[in-house]
Motif scaffolding. Structure first.
Motif, PDB file in Angstrom:
ATOM      1  N   VAL A  38     -12.342  -1.748  -1.547  1.00 44.16           N
ATOM      2  CA  VAL A  38     -12.418  -3.145  -1.976  1.00 44.16           C
ATOM      3  C   VAL A  38     -11.182  -3.846  -1.423  1.00 44.16           C
ATOM      4  O   VAL A  38     -10.076  -3.667  -1.928  1.00 44.16           O
ATOM      5  CB  VAL A  38     -12.454  -3.274  -3.515  1.00 44.16           C
ATOM      6  CG1 VAL A  38     -12.475  -4.738  -3.926  1.00 44.16           C
ATOM      7  CG2 VAL A  38     -13.636  -2.525  -4.101  1.00 44.16           C
ATOM      8  N   LYS A  39     -11.399  -4.609  -0.383  1.00 43.55           N
ATOM      9  CA  LYS A  39     -10.287  -5.300   0.270  1.00 43.55           C
ATOM     10  C   LYS A  39     -10.176  -6.719  -0.279  1.00 43.55           C
ATOM     11  O   LYS A  39     -11.165  -7.442  -0.355  1.00 43.55           O
ATOM     12  CB  LYS A  39     -10.497  -5.320   1.778  1.00 43.55           C
ATOM     13  CG  LYS A  39      -9.290  -5.812   2.517  1.00 43.55           C
ATOM     14  CD  LYS A  39      -9.376  -5.528   3.993  1.00 43.55           C
ATOM     15  CE  LYS A  39      -8.142  -6.116   4.618  1.00 43.55           C
ATOM     16  NZ  LYS A  39      -7.669  -5.535   5.758  1.00 43.55           N
ATOM     17  N   ASP A  92     -11.407   2.386 -14.997  1.00 41.69           N
ATOM     18  CA  ASP A  92     -11.187   1.727 -13.716  1.00 41.69           C
ATOM     19  C   ASP A  92      -9.718   1.753 -13.292  1.00 41.69           C
ATOM     20  O   ASP A  92      -8.814   1.625 -14.129  1.00 41.69           O
ATOM     21  CB  ASP A  92     -11.691   0.286 -13.759  1.00 41.69           C
ATOM     22  CG  ASP A  92     -13.202   0.200 -13.894  1.00 41.69           C
ATOM     23  OD1 ASP A  92     -13.892   1.201 -13.641  1.00 41.69           O
ATOM     24  OD2 ASP A  92     -13.694  -0.876 -14.262  1.00 41.69           O
ATOM     25  N   TYR A  93      -9.549   1.850 -11.971  1.00 38.26           N
ATOM     26  CA  TYR A  93      -8.228   1.961 -11.376  1.00 38.26           C
ATOM     27  C   TYR A  93      -8.333   1.376  -9.974  1.00 38.26           C
ATOM     28  O   TYR A  93      -9.314   1.609  -9.282  1.00 38.26           O
ATOM     29  CB  TYR A  93      -7.867   3.454 -11.331  1.00 38.26           C
ATOM     30  CG  TYR A  93      -6.706   3.861 -10.485  1.00 38.26           C
ATOM     31  CD1 TYR A  93      -5.436   3.949 -11.029  1.00 38.26           C
ATOM     32  CD2 TYR A  93      -6.870   4.202  -9.147  1.00 38.26           C
ATOM     33  CE1 TYR A  93      -4.363   4.374 -10.259  1.00 38.26           C
ATOM     34  CE2 TYR A  93      -5.801   4.619  -8.374  1.00 38.26           C
ATOM     35  CZ  TYR A  93      -4.551   4.696  -8.940  1.00 38.26           C
ATOM     36  OH  TYR A  93      -3.488   5.105  -8.188  1.00 38.26           O
ATOM     37  N   TYR A  94      -7.328   0.595  -9.557  1.00 34.42           N
ATOM     38  CA  TYR A  94      -7.350   0.010  -8.219  1.00 34.42           C
ATOM     39  C   TYR A  94      -5.966   0.110  -7.589  1.00 34.42           C
ATOM     40  O   TYR A  94      -4.958  -0.160  -8.244  1.00 34.42           O
ATOM     41  CB  TYR A  94      -7.780  -1.460  -8.268  1.00 34.42           C
ATOM     42  CG  TYR A  94      -7.789  -2.116  -6.905  1.00 34.42           C
ATOM     43  CD1 TYR A  94      -8.780  -1.819  -5.972  1.00 34.42           C
ATOM     44  CD2 TYR A  94      -6.788  -3.011  -6.540  1.00 34.42           C
ATOM     45  CE1 TYR A  94      -8.783  -2.410  -4.705  1.00 34.42           C
ATOM     46  CE2 TYR A  94      -6.795  -3.601  -5.285  1.00 34.42           C
ATOM     47  CZ  TYR A  94      -7.783  -3.293  -4.376  1.00 34.42           C
ATOM     48  OH  TYR A  94      -7.784  -3.866  -3.128  1.00 34.42           O
ATOM     49  N   ASN A  95      -5.947   0.469  -6.291  1.00 35.95           N
ATOM     50  CA  ASN A  95      -4.718   0.541  -5.524  1.00 35.95           C
ATOM     51  C   ASN A  95      -4.880  -0.378  -4.313  1.00 35.95           C
ATOM     52  O   ASN A  95      -5.704  -0.105  -3.437  1.00 35.95           O
ATOM     53  CB  ASN A  95      -4.461   1.984  -5.079  1.00 35.95           C
ATOM     54  CG  ASN A  95      -3.161   2.151  -4.339  1.00 35.95           C
ATOM     55  OD1 ASN A  95      -2.681   1.253  -3.672  1.00 35.95           O
ATOM     56  ND2 ASN A  95      -2.588   3.332  -4.460  1.00 35.95           N
ATOM     57  N   SER A  96      -4.112  -1.459  -4.263  1.00 37.47           N
ATOM     58  CA  SER A  96      -4.261  -2.424  -3.169  1.00 37.47           C
ATOM     59  C   SER A  96      -3.647  -1.923  -1.863  1.00 37.47           C
ATOM     60  O   SER A  96      -3.923  -2.477  -0.809  1.00 37.47           O
ATOM     61  CB  SER A  96      -3.642  -3.777  -3.542  1.00 37.47           C
ATOM     62  OG  SER A  96      -2.236  -3.721  -3.532  1.00 37.47           O
ATOM     63  N   GLN A  97      -2.834  -0.870  -1.942  1.00 37.33           N
ATOM     64  CA  GLN A  97      -2.232  -0.341  -0.712  1.00 37.33           C
ATOM     65  C   GLN A  97      -3.296   0.308   0.179  1.00 37.33           C
ATOM     66  O   GLN A  97      -3.299   0.124   1.383  1.00 37.33           O
ATOM     67  CB  GLN A  97      -1.138   0.672  -1.042  1.00 37.33           C
ATOM     68  CG  GLN A  97      -0.392   1.162   0.184  1.00 37.33           C
ATOM     69  CD  GLN A  97       0.755   2.089  -0.171  1.00 37.33           C
ATOM     70  OE1 GLN A  97       0.718   2.784  -1.188  1.00 37.33           O
ATOM     71  NE2 GLN A  97       1.770   2.090   0.652  1.00 37.33           N
ATOM     72  N   ASN A  98      -4.196   1.051  -0.442  1.00 36.38           N
ATOM     73  CA  ASN A  98      -5.262   1.699   0.335  1.00 36.38           C
ATOM     74  C   ASN A  98      -6.633   1.087   0.051  1.00 36.38           C
ATOM     75  O   ASN A  98      -7.644   1.594   0.527  1.00 36.38           O
ATOM     76  CB  ASN A  98      -5.272   3.213   0.084  1.00 36.38           C
ATOM     77  CG  ASN A  98      -5.407   3.568  -1.379  1.00 36.38           C
ATOM     78  OD1 ASN A  98      -5.883   2.774  -2.182  1.00 36.38           O
ATOM     79  ND2 ASN A  98      -4.981   4.758  -1.739  1.00 36.38           N
ATOM     80  N   ASN A  99      -6.663   0.016  -0.741  1.00 32.46           N
ATOM     81  CA  ASN A  99      -7.898  -0.716  -1.086  1.00 32.46           C
ATOM     82  C   ASN A  99      -8.933   0.150  -1.805  1.00 32.46           C
ATOM     83  O   ASN A  99     -10.129  -0.109  -1.706  1.00 32.46           O
ATOM     84  CB  ASN A  99      -8.529  -1.350   0.162  1.00 32.46           C
ATOM     85  CG  ASN A  99      -7.602  -2.310   0.843  1.00 32.46           C
ATOM     86  OD1 ASN A  99      -6.997  -3.158   0.208  1.00 32.46           O
ATOM     87  ND2 ASN A  99      -7.456  -2.173   2.149  1.00 32.46           N
ATOM     88  N   LYS A 138     -15.777  -9.021  -6.980  1.00 28.97           N
ATOM     89  CA  LYS A 138     -16.073  -8.485  -5.655  1.00 28.97           C
ATOM     90  C   LYS A 138     -17.461  -7.845  -5.653  1.00 28.97           C
ATOM     91  O   LYS A 138     -17.830  -7.121  -6.581  1.00 28.97           O
ATOM     92  CB  LYS A 138     -15.019  -7.451  -5.226  1.00 28.97           C
ATOM     93  CG  LYS A 138     -13.606  -7.996  -5.162  1.00 28.97           C
ATOM     94  CD  LYS A 138     -13.477  -9.123  -4.195  1.00 28.97           C
ATOM     95  CE  LYS A 138     -12.795  -8.720  -2.937  1.00 28.97           C
ATOM     96  NZ  LYS A 138     -12.626  -9.826  -2.005  1.00 28.97           N
ATOM     97  N   GLU A 139     -18.214  -8.116  -4.608  1.00 29.79           N
ATOM     98  CA  GLU A 139     -19.600  -7.658  -4.515  1.00 29.79           C
ATOM     99  C   GLU A 139     -19.720  -6.136  -4.616  1.00 29.79           C
ATOM    100  O   GLU A 139     -20.622  -5.624  -5.275  1.00 29.79           O
ATOM    101  CB  GLU A 139     -20.215  -8.176  -3.207  1.00 29.79           C
ATOM    102  CG  GLU A 139     -21.704  -8.326  -3.249  1.00 29.79           C
ATOM    103  CD  GLU A 139     -22.221  -9.186  -4.405  1.00 29.79           C
ATOM    104  OE1 GLU A 139     -23.210  -8.760  -5.039  1.00 29.79           O
ATOM    105  OE2 GLU A 139     -21.682 -10.271  -4.684  1.00 29.79           O
TER     106      GLU A 139
END
Length: 169
Positions: A67-68, A45-52, A155-156
């Motif tokens: 995922v916002k 898993d990896y998440y980037n909040s800049q591009n959601n 998150k759903e």
């Protein structure tokens, strides 16, 4: 005389109840306009909040979903970043205690990159080559790391994704 008693009683009551130790208005640190983070578990898993973008790896593909985070979720994460003094942390949490090394398999390089106020900071922790002393030093980092994943996994959209079919031994 009665007026003086009323005024004195008024001041006493105001003194007792008017000056509470808790401020009526708490000022939050504003989230900088350039704030974002990237978190990686070193595995799937990896998440980037800049591009959601939330990425999950599978044997034959990688799925990406949007995922916002809510404003409240971002504020909680940002306040924890400030609380643990993320920008003052070492770049890597590495064990300096060569005698008490704990080697785990599989091992993962857990990392968080944060950008805020024009500064970038990447901090990582290797789960496979550490020590109890190193784990204690990394505790604030791991608290932030776990809190971010906790928010994301609730998150759903993420809940609906199939679990990764990668297996690590």
């Amino acid at each position: 005389m009665k007026q003086l008693k009323v005024i004195i009683i008024g001041f006493v009551l105001f003194g007792l109840f008017g000056f509470s130790k808790k401020p009526l208005l708490t000022v939050k640190e504003e989230i900088p306009t350039d704030f974002y983070f990237v978190i990686e578990d070193g595995g799937n898993d990896y998440y980037n909040s800049q591009n959601n973008n939330f990425h999950r790896k599978y044997v034959k593909e990688e799925k990406v979903i949007k995922v916002k985070l809510t404003k409240d979720e971002k504020e909680k994460i940002y306040s924890l970043i400030l609380k643990i003094k993320f920008f003052e942390m070492p770049t890597k949490f590495e064990s300096t205690d060569k005698k008490n090394i704990v080697i785990r398999s599989p091992s993962f390089l857990q990392s968080i990159l944060i950008k805020a106020n024009g500064k970038n900071k990447l901090v990582s922790y290797n789960t496979g080559f550490t020590s109890n002393k190193n784990d204690e030093k990394a505790k604030p980092f791991l608290e932030l790391y776990n809190k971010i994943w906790e928010v994301l996994y609730k998150k759903e959209q993420v809940k609906k994704m199939p679990k990764s079919d990668y297996f690590y031994e």
